[in-house]
Structure formats: C-alpha cells, structure tokens
Design an enzyme around this catalytic site. Structure first.
Site, PDB file in Angstrom:
ATOM      1  CG  ASP A  75      56.196  59.994   2.844  1.00 16.95           C
ATOM      2  OD1 ASP A  75      56.845  59.669   1.830  1.00 16.95           O
ATOM      3  OD2 ASP A  75      56.364  59.462   3.945  1.00 16.95           O
ATOM      4  CB  CYS A  78      53.920  57.196   2.775  1.00 12.29           C
ATOM      5  SG  CYS A  78      54.332  56.688   4.441  1.00 12.29           S
ATOM      6  CG  HIS A 156      58.555  56.735   7.768  1.00  8.38           C
ATOM      7  ND1 HIS A 156      59.185  57.519   6.837  1.00  8.38           N
ATOM      8  CD2 HIS A 156      57.234  56.804   7.478  1.00  8.38           C
ATOM      9  CE1 HIS A 156      58.294  58.039   6.015  1.00  8.38           C
ATOM     10  NE2 HIS A 156      57.090  57.619   6.386  1.00  8.38           N
ATOM     11  CG  PHE A 157      57.399  51.358  12.267  1.00 11.71           C
ATOM     12  CD1 PHE A 157      57.336  50.007  11.937  1.00 11.71           C
ATOM     13  CD2 PHE A 157      56.234  52.102  12.193  1.00 11.71           C
ATOM     14  CE1 PHE A 157      56.146  49.416  11.532  1.00 11.71           C
ATOM     15  CE2 PHE A 157      55.030  51.523  11.780  1.00 11.71           C
ATOM     16  CZ  PHE A 157      54.993  50.177  11.452  1.00 11.71           C
ATOM     17  CG  HIS A 173      55.224  53.363   8.024  1.00 12.27           C
ATOM     18  ND1 HIS A 173      54.853  54.230   9.044  1.00 12.27           N
ATOM     19  CD2 HIS A 173      54.673  53.869   6.891  1.00 12.27           C
ATOM     20  CE1 HIS A 173      54.106  55.203   8.539  1.00 12.27           C
ATOM     21  NE2 HIS A 173      53.986  55.012   7.232  1.00 12.27           N
ATOM     22  N   PRO A 298      49.121  48.764  10.564  1.00 13.14           N
ATOM     23  CG  PRO A 298      50.759  50.423  10.286  1.00 13.14           C
ATOM     24  CD  PRO A 298      49.596  49.759   9.587  1.00 13.14           C
ATOM     25  CG  HIS A 322      47.107  54.890   6.925  1.00 17.06           C
ATOM     26  ND1 HIS A 322      46.190  55.533   7.733  1.00 17.06           N
ATOM     27  CD2 HIS A 322      48.229  55.655   6.959  1.00 17.06           C
ATOM     28  CE1 HIS A 322      46.735  56.636   8.226  1.00 17.06           C
ATOM     29  NE2 HIS A 322      47.972  56.731   7.784  1.00 17.06           N
ATOM     30  CB  ALA A 324      46.118  53.132  15.467  1.00 17.53           C
ATOM     31  N   GLY A 325      45.720  55.651  13.492  1.00 19.15           N
ATOM     32  CA  GLY A 325      45.350  57.067  13.411  1.00 19.15           C
ATOM     33  C   GLY A 325      45.688  57.781  14.700  1.00 19.15           C
TER      34      GLY A 325
END
Length: 393
Positions: A75, A78, A156-157, A173, A298, A322, A324-325
């Site tokens: 991606d 991204c 994605h959101f 995202h 985020p 980038h 929380a993971g």
C-alpha cells in the site's frame, strides 16, 4: 530518552521505542533487516512496532544506494489526512447519521470505485506519466481513474472527530488503492527474481532489493514516487468531498476556511539527508517528524487520535509512530470478540456495529496512550481527538 537497543547481537544497532521486549519472531525480523550490508548506521523501531512482511511494521530503515520494495510494502503512500474546521461540537447534534449516510454515498469503500470521474480527478497531472509506469499496469488506467477518491478496505477509515476544545475535525486514512498495490507487487517480484538469478543470499526473500544505478532501481523509484503522489492526491479528493458534506449540514453549504490541514504518508520511501549523508529512508508504518512537521497518529475506532508536531529526533531519523499498532491478528480478533463487545467498545460513535468490522475493534489494538508515552522525545501533542463518527473501509 525512551529508546533502547534491542537485546540481541546485530550487524547494525537496532533502537526500539516500543518500551517492551520484542517477541522472538519480531526480534528475528529486526535482526534480518539490520544484517543487510547497505543499511545505514542503525534501524529505528517505533512504539507501535509489530510483525510485517520482510520488515517490521513500525520500522524506519535508512539505506545507502539501495531500496527494499517489500519494506515499503504494497500500500504505497498509505497515510492520513486531517482538517480542523471552524465548527463546534454542538453544531453536530442530531446530524451525525445524515452526515454518515452522505459520506457513504459520496466516497466508495472496500473494493468499490466511483461510477463517474469528475474534473478534479481527470485534471491530476500524474496521468501524463501513466504511460511510463511498469508494463504490468498498462491496462489499469481506467480503474485507477475510477478509484481516485475512494477509501479502500481493511483499517482505512473516515472520521468526524472532536478535540479537547470541542472543535470539529475531519480525518481519513487511505493509500494508493489497487494501482499502488499492483505496482508494488510487480517490483517485489522483479527484486526476488534478480536475487534468485544472482544467487544473492538473503535472510528473508522479502528483503530482496534494488541497487542504485540499475534500470530496475530507476523503474521502481519512478513508480514509487508516482504511487505516493497518487495516494496523497487521493486523500485530497476524498477530503474535499468530505468537507463539502460537513459544510452542507453545518453551514448550509457555505465554503469555510480550514484552521489546519495535514496530509502525511506512513508507508513510503524518500531520499533524505541524515547525519550529513544522503540516504534512502523507508518508513514502513512511521510518520516523518522533523522539527515542526505536523503528523497524525490515529488510535483505533473508539479510541483517541493525535495531531502532533515533530521534534526532529535524529536517532529516529526524524520519525514517529503511525498509530496504535495491532495487538492481535485479524483472525484472532474475530475469534475473541463478539458484536456485543464491538457495540460496547464503540459506544458514542456513529459507525457500523456488525461482524464485518470486528477485526477492527479497539481491543485488537495496543492502547494508544501507552504508544504516545513512549515517543514524547519524538513528537509533541498539538491536539487530542475523539471520533464521534466513523466510516470503515
């Protein structure tokens, strides 16, 4: 100082901001990357680090005269976009469901694409160089056109958020959609084939690389930059539609001037100067955080997100996390959580609450506050956001 060297012997040092010991598979992946001969100085791991393909998600890899396509990932470009608008929380009352319905009608999600292509999209200058891209995507220009301005799937959101002062923020995202994915796969395949033909010994086949000065390197770098530009403009197109929807409901359709707008990649590579040397920096799940760079970190849907400003920490190659993971895989999340759990964990958020998005439940992610504590030497927090509406891909 919140980073530590990982407790293992590596060819180049690996510094981790995770605040905990890496699992054995994560440790192995970090050591594999650090063993590559062209890695520059050290590898940096962000606080949201977790398993990826070839390289850890949440890793920053600086290299001399070489790039690893699979480390950038499929991606390409991204990233995140966020915009503060001159509206207050009270203006959203009773309107969130209608706003969500309008967003879902205007911005395709998942595998969907736009039925019509508007002038904003057709005027994008990147289409002029489409003919120069890898031959493997020659038949995809029409699809790339129709997917410009679409969200995609997975994590994605699109969100409407409020900050600590009840200001309204728009956040989304997304990346380079199918075209970026296909270009990445083409070049990853080429890198692996070159490694096979030259009998290059690699600790992991997904660490196959291109060397600067070769036609393969030049072709990948060209397509990489094109995809990153596509991804950034894709977010711009969606944000413009998103803004108009919110303005329709909160300002009678009158255009407003954003207070702040941020658009940043977190899966990408660029040529940068670090420690007085020109290197290629791959951020695989990491955001650039030079002094005063704005960034977006985020949390999961139902958790906080952060607008940040970089501190220019040299040891992280001026980077930060980038997000929380993930704490667990999508498969494990689907087994462990129920729709009732999802409803409880997304209380107060206008969003889908069904089995189709259980893998994105907040409980499947690391606590974002913990991630932020581990990087206070990388960024300062400008605004803390909490979503009140979320459209998932």
């Amino acid at each position: 100082m919140t980073y530590q060297p990982i407790p293992a012997k590596t060819d180049k040092p690996v510094y981790s901001w995770a605040g905990h010991d890496l699992a054995s598979a994560e440790l192995k992946m970090a050591k594999n990357v650090a063993s590559l001969p062209f890695v520059f100085k050290h590898v940096s791991l962000m606080p949201d680090v977790h398993l990826g393909k070839g390289a850890l998600v949440g890793s920053v890899i600086a290299t001399k005269d070489a790039v690893i396509p699979a480390a950038v990932g499929v991606d390409i470009g991204c990233g995140m976009a966020a915009m503060q608008l001159p509206f207050k929380a009270e203006q959203l009352e009773g309107k969130l469901k209608k706003i969500r319905t309008d967003i879902e009608a205007a911005i395709p999600v998942g595998f969907n694409q736009n039925k019509d292509v508007d002038k904003t999209v057709t005027n994008w200058q990147g289409w002029h160089s489409f003919k120069d891209l890898h031959k493997g995507v020659k038949n995809l220009e029409g699809k790339a056109l129709k997917q410009m301005g679409s969200l995609g799937g997975g994590n994605h959101f699109i969100e409407v958020c409020l900050d600590e002062n009840e200001n309204v923020w728009l956040m989304l995202h997304s990346g380079s959609r199918h075209i970026g994915n296909k270009l990445a796969q083409c070049h990853i395949g080429t890198a692996k084939e070159l490694a096979r033909l030259s009998e290059t010994k690699l600790p992991d086949p997904d660490l196959a690389y291109f060397v600067k000065g070769t036609p393969e390197f030049d072709a990948y770098w060209r397509d990489l930059q094109w995809s990153q530009n596509y991804a950034r403009f894709n977010r711009d197109v969606m944000m413009d539609r998103f803004k108009k929807i919110v303005e329709k409901h909160l300002a009678g359709g009158k255009p407003t001037k954003p207070v702040l707008f941020v658009n940043c990649h977190h899966n990408y590579a660029e040529k940068e100067n670090h420690f007085e040397e020109d290197v290629y920096v791959t951020r695989k799940g990491a955001v650039r955080a030079r002094q005063n760079d704005y960034g977006i970190i985020p949390g999961s849907m139902g958790a906080k997100s952060f607008i940040v400003k970089g501190k220019g920490n040299l040891m992280s190659y001026c980077s930060c996390s980038h997000g929380a993971g993930r704490l667990m895989s999508r498969t494990k999340a689907k087994k462990q959580f129920t729709v009732d759990d999802l409803v409880e964990q997304t209380k107060g958020v206008e969003c889908r609450k069904d089995r189709g998005v259980i893998d994105e439940i907040p409980g499947a992610y690391k606590p974002i506050e913990q991630v932020m504590r581990q990087q206070d030497d990388l960024v300062e927090i400008v605004a803390t956001l909490k979503q009140v509406l979320c459209v998932k891909g």
